[in-house]
Design a protein around this motif. Structure first.
Motif, PDB file in Angstrom:
ATOM      1  N   ALA A 143       0.844  -1.194   0.000  1.00 23.28           N
ATOM      2  CA  ALA A 143       0.000   0.000   0.000  1.00 23.28           C
ATOM      3  C   ALA A 143       0.882   1.247   0.000  1.00 23.28           C
ATOM      4  N   ASP A 146      -0.505   7.973   2.425  1.00 26.52           N
ATOM      5  CA  ASP A 146      -0.583   9.393   2.085  1.00 26.52           C
ATOM      6  C   ASP A 146      -0.811  10.179   3.374  1.00 26.52           C
ATOM      7  N   ARG A 151       4.065  10.819   0.360  1.00 30.09           N
ATOM      8  CA  ARG A 151       3.565   9.462   0.179  1.00 30.09           C
ATOM      9  C   ARG A 151       4.708   8.467   0.372  1.00 30.09           C
ATOM     10  N   PRO A 172      -3.067   0.195  -3.482  1.00 30.27           N
ATOM     11  CA  PRO A 172      -4.118   0.878  -2.730  1.00 30.27           C
ATOM     12  C   PRO A 172      -3.540   2.015  -1.894  1.00 30.27           C
ATOM     13  N   LEU A 173      -4.335   3.065  -1.738  1.00 25.68           N
ATOM     14  CA  LEU A 173      -3.893   4.259  -1.024  1.00 25.68           C
ATOM     15  C   LEU A 173      -4.540   4.308   0.351  1.00 25.68           C
ATOM     16  N   ILE A 174      -3.705   4.485   1.377  1.00 24.26           N
ATOM     17  CA  ILE A 174      -4.195   4.653   2.748  1.00 24.26           C
ATOM     18  C   ILE A 174      -3.925   6.101   3.153  1.00 24.26           C
ATOM     19  N   MET A 175      -4.981   6.804   3.503  1.00 22.37           N
ATOM     20  CA  MET A 175      -4.853   8.227   3.832  1.00 22.37           C
ATOM     21  C   MET A 175      -4.955   8.425   5.338  1.00 22.37           C
ATOM     22  N   SER A 212      -7.144   0.525  -7.429  1.00 22.25           N
ATOM     23  CA  SER A 212      -8.090   1.638  -7.606  1.00 22.25           C
ATOM     24  C   SER A 212      -8.773   2.002  -6.290  1.00 22.25           C
ATOM     25  N   THR A 214      -8.989   3.461  -2.295  1.00 19.52           N
ATOM     26  CA  THR A 214      -8.475   4.402  -1.304  1.00 19.52           C
ATOM     27  C   THR A 214      -9.174   4.126   0.028  1.00 19.52           C
ATOM     28  N   LYS A 216      -9.670   5.768   3.733  1.00 15.78           N
ATOM     29  CA  LYS A 216      -9.484   6.886   4.648  1.00 15.78           C
ATOM     30  C   LYS A 216      -9.421   6.321   6.066  1.00 15.78           C
ATOM     31  N   TYR A 227     -14.211   3.355  -3.421  1.00 16.43           N
ATOM     32  CA  TYR A 227     -13.935   2.425  -4.524  1.00 16.43           C
ATOM     33  C   TYR A 227     -14.805   2.775  -5.721  1.00 16.43           C
ATOM     34  N   GLU A 231     -18.592   5.094  -1.744  1.00 22.91           N
ATOM     35  CA  GLU A 231     -18.020   5.129  -0.399  1.00 22.91           C
ATOM     36  C   GLU A 231     -18.619   4.013   0.445  1.00 22.91           C
TER      37      GLU A 231
END
Length: 281
Positions: A143, A146, A151, A172-175, A212, A214, A216, A227, A231
């Motif tokens: 992952a 962010d 990043r 995948p993005l982890i914020m 694709s 994210t 939060k 996705y 949400e």
């Protein structure tokens, strides 16, 4: 034929008992002469001389092995490396080159290698007479974290590996806003661990495009999956059961030919769905 039944045996030839007579004969054993006190002392001295000679010869052999050029480390073979640069390898393995293969500190070399953020584990072995072998297991990014400013690559143990480059493969993005990051250390900020647990569960189920996705995760209680423009509010804990419910809800929405803005899985054993529009419009 003569009948011996009624023959009389003379008294002098009669036997008074029918038991077998056993006679015991004592055989004298030849005793070995006992060793005198002086003999014992002499034997001990001889043994001590042999032990001392063995120690001296062993020490001399060790000194020869340590000083001999035959056992000088002439190279380090490194396997399992994909992300480490040549400069990184030289810093890790270079200190062993030129040393004696018997005196080089393999534990220190392994500890130095594990200090690198990309190295998850390493095994170091001697290969007689003059080489060292290192087998490296590198960390695998799963992952991108962010923080709102920068990043970073994360592995499945929440260890920060390196700065995420623009050409990094889709992950995948982890914020987590303002998360503190130190490369080589675990990131515990916010809901990072919860987000990684959700990703692991989704990956095991299949059918999701993780690149694709994210998540939060400013806090573990507010974990939310974004996705493909939708949400999914997951919250904390019990992710296996929540994702099972999510699968059922999404199948029902598709069957009704509807679309949704969000699905809230935080209520226990329930799911709140905000329908956005009909899929046919």
């Amino acid at each position: 034929m003569r009948d011996y039944k009624n023959v009389r045996v003379p008294r002098k030839d009669r036997v008074s008992s029918s038991r077998t007579t056993v006679k015991r004969v004592t055989v004298s054993r030849t005793r070995k002469p006992r060793q005198t006190g002086a003999g014992r002392v002499f034997a001990r001295l001889i043994g001590m001389v042999f032990i001392a000679a063995g120690i001296v010869l062993g020490w001399q052999g060790y000194q020869w092995a340590v000083r001999s050029g035959v056992f000088q480390v002439r190279g380090v073979d490194v396997k399992g490396v994909r992300q480490l640069t040549e400069q990184d390898i030289r810093k890790i393995a270079g200190v062993m080159a030129g040393g004696n293969i018997f005196t080089v500190d393999l534990d220190a070399a392994a500890q130095r290698a594990r200090a690198h953020p990309w190295v998850k584990d390493v095994r170091v072995h001697r290969r007689m007479p003059d080489r060292i072998s290192m087998v490296v297991t590198e960390r695998v990014p799963v992952a991108i974290l962010d923080t709102g400013k920068t990043r970073h690559l994360l592995d499945n143990e929440s260890v920060a590996i390196a700065r995420a480059a623009s050409e990094t493969a889709p992950l995948p993005l982890i914020m987590v806003r303002n998360a503190a990051v130190t490369y080589g250390d675990h990131v515990r900020a916010g809901g990072v661990l919860a987000a990684l647990e959700v990703l692991a569960e989704l990956s095991s189920r299949g059918g999701w495009d993780l690149g694709s996705m994210t998540i939060k995760a400013d806090s573990a209680d507010a974990v939310t999956l974004v996705y493909k423009g939708r949400e999914i509010r997951i919250g904390s804990g019990n992710y296996v059961e929540k994702l099972r419910r999510l699968t059922e809800v999404m199948a029902d929405v598709r069957q009704r030919k509807q679309d949704f803005a969000y699905i809230d899985l935080r209520p226990e054993r329930q799911a709140a769905v905000m329908v956005r529009s009909s899929a046919g419009r």
